[in-house]
Design a protein around this motif. Structure first.
Motif, PDB file in Angstrom:
ATOM      1  N   UNK A   1      36.069  45.533  45.430  1.00  0.00           N
ATOM      2  CA  UNK A   1      37.051  44.963  44.526  1.00  0.00           C
ATOM      3  C   UNK A   1      37.229  45.822  43.288  1.00  0.00           C
ATOM      4  N   UNK A   2      38.211  45.433  42.474  1.00  0.00           N
ATOM      5  CA  UNK A   2      38.511  46.141  41.225  1.00  0.00           C
ATOM      6  C   UNK A   2      38.210  45.202  40.060  1.00  0.00           C
ATOM      7  N   UNK A   3      37.198  45.559  39.295  1.00  0.00           N
ATOM      8  CA  UNK A   3      36.699  44.774  38.160  1.00  0.00           C
ATOM      9  C   UNK A   3      37.748  44.770  37.043  1.00  0.00           C
ATOM     10  N   UNK A   4      37.884  43.651  36.313  1.00  0.00           N
ATOM     11  CA  UNK A   4      38.898  43.616  35.251  1.00  0.00           C
ATOM     12  C   UNK A   4      38.721  44.686  34.178  1.00  0.00           C
ATOM     13  N   UNK A   5      37.480  45.090  33.918  1.00  0.00           N
ATOM     14  CA  UNK A   5      37.268  46.131  32.907  1.00  0.00           C
ATOM     15  C   UNK A   5      37.812  47.478  33.385  1.00  0.00           C
TER      16      UNK A   5
ATOM     17  N   UNK B   1      35.004  41.717  45.682  1.00  0.00           N
ATOM     18  CA  UNK B   1      34.467  41.601  44.346  1.00  0.00           C
ATOM     19  C   UNK B   1      33.931  42.933  43.824  1.00  0.00           C
ATOM     20  N   UNK B   2      33.791  43.090  42.624  1.00  0.00           N
ATOM     21  CA  UNK B   2      33.878  42.072  41.586  1.00  0.00           C
ATOM     22  C   UNK B   2      35.300  42.045  41.048  1.00  0.00           C
ATOM     23  N   UNK B   3      35.926  40.893  41.075  1.00  0.00           N
ATOM     24  CA  UNK B   3      37.282  40.746  40.571  1.00  0.00           C
ATOM     25  C   UNK B   3      37.288  39.628  39.523  1.00  0.00           C
ATOM     26  N   UNK B   4      38.404  39.469  38.839  1.00  0.00           N
ATOM     27  CA  UNK B   4      38.480  38.365  37.880  1.00  0.00           C
ATOM     28  C   UNK B   4      39.257  38.730  36.637  1.00  0.00           C
ATOM     29  N   UNK B   5      38.905  38.050  35.551  1.00  0.00           N
ATOM     30  CA  UNK B   5      39.582  38.239  34.268  1.00  0.00           C
ATOM     31  C   UNK B   5      38.549  38.317  33.160  1.00  0.00           C
ATOM     32  N   UNK B   6      38.806  39.169  32.171  1.00  0.00           N
ATOM     33  CA  UNK B   6      37.929  39.308  31.011  1.00  0.00           C
ATOM     34  C   UNK B   6      38.779  39.223  29.750  1.00  0.00           C
TER      35      UNK B   6
ATOM     36  N   UNK C   1      33.630  36.484  41.303  1.00  0.00           N
ATOM     37  CA  UNK C   1      34.597  36.444  40.202  1.00  0.00           C
ATOM     38  C   UNK C   1      33.944  36.604  38.837  1.00  0.00           C
ATOM     39  N   UNK C   2      34.516  37.508  38.074  1.00  0.00           N
ATOM     40  CA  UNK C   2      34.181  37.749  36.676  1.00  0.00           C
ATOM     41  C   UNK C   2      35.024  36.781  35.849  1.00  0.00           C
ATOM     42  N   UNK C   3      34.364  35.940  35.036  1.00  0.00           N
ATOM     43  CA  UNK C   3      35.094  34.834  34.394  1.00  0.00           C
ATOM     44  C   UNK C   3      34.843  34.777  32.879  1.00  0.00           C
ATOM     45  N   UNK C   4      34.561  35.929  32.256  1.00  0.00           N
ATOM     46  CA  UNK C   4      34.171  35.932  30.847  1.00  0.00           C
ATOM     47  C   UNK C   4      35.337  35.554  29.938  1.00  0.00           C
ATOM     48  N   UNK C   5      35.152  34.461  29.211  1.00  0.00           N
ATOM     49  CA  UNK C   5      36.158  33.906  28.285  1.00  0.00           C
ATOM     50  C   UNK C   5      37.491  33.632  28.990  1.00  0.00           C
TER      51      UNK C   5
END
Length: 264
Positions: free
Chosen positions: A61-65, A95-100, A135-139
């Motif tokens: 996956x492509x990490x939000x950062x 993963x790791x995918x999501x929003x930061x 899923x990366x779910x920081x804030x």
């Protein structure tokens, strides 16, 4: 037997000792380590590392950062790589995918929009191939939940969960498990510790996020996957049950959501 559901074992902080770290963790009873990718450049690296250790598996996956430097063509490559990886028994998730929405540069309107676009497109890939997501779910809990409700991947894990009881239940209702790790070991982390103690045990999985999110006894040093049993012992203490019960339950939870995982 323990499972580390989120460990960046390929990180440069391990200084070429990734295989040794996995073996050390296995000696401590860590039967599986999930190694998520963060960008297209390390897709093959995590796959090769997982194949080189007895207790390794991986996600792509492509990490939000890493979204700021990502191109739309990376999504095409990801879809192709995922389709090819389905033949690999060590491939277990997207993963790791999501929003930061913690890092300032990622909260600028244009970058926020780009993050959401990449997140949604990756959720669609997971949905199309019937895969769970890490899923990366920081804030970003509520926004992540909004898009997960709309696109509906095949469950997954809310990594480093640090939300409310209401948000926790929303993830559970979508078929997600909640990742707890080093943050839970700090006595000042009152909300995280309360959730770890009171949420249904069947909703919890353990993780290190190594080399990051070190537990209290290492902080601020480098985290490693062999810390999972001691992190699990903290969860056991918070819940008033045995470490063996925690090991069995959290490992069963990991296998229940990461259905492709084969634990030796």
């Amino acid at each position: 037997m323990w499972i580390d559901t989120h460990c960046h074992l390929d990180a440069h902080e391990f200084g070429g000792e990734s295989v040794e770290q996995a073996e050390k963790a296995r000696a401590q009873g860590v039967g599986m380590i999930v190694i998520p990718a963060v960008e297209t450049a390390n897709f093959s690296i995590v796959a090769q590392l997982a194949a080189s250790v007895d207790n390794g598996c991986y996600a792509l996956g492509i990490h939000p950062i890493y979204v700021p430097n990502a191109r739309e063509d990376d999504l095409r490559l990801l879809r192709e790589q995922v389709e090819a990886a389905l033949a690999d028994p060590r491939f277990v998730a997207l993963g790791e995918i999501g929003l930061d929405f913690f890092l300032p540069m990622l909260t600028e309107p244009a970058m926020r929009e780009k993050q959401i676009f990449f997140f949604r497109e990756q959720l669609k890939i997971a949905r199309d191939f019937g895969l769970p997501v890490l899923m990366h779910v920081r804030r970003s809990q509520d926004v992540v939940l909004k898009h997960a409700r709309q696109i509906r991947p095949n469950g997954g894990i809310a990594h480093a969960f640090n939300g409310s009881f209401q948000q926790a239940q929303a993830y559970i209702d979508l078929g997600f498990k909640l990742g707890f790790g080093g943050a839970m070991t700090f006595t000042r982390a009152l909300q995280i510790r309360r959730m770890a103690a009171e949420l249904p045990l069947e909703a919890i999985v353990l993780e290190t996020d190594a080399p990051d999110i070190s537990p209290s006894w290492i902080h601020p040093g480098r985290n490693s996957p062999d810390q999972i049993p001691r992190i699990g012992a903290v969860l056991a203490e918070l819940r008033g049950i045995s470490a063996q019960e925690v090991a069995e339950a959290t490992s069963a939870n990991a296998r229940a959501v990461l259905l492709r995982m084969k634990v030796s």
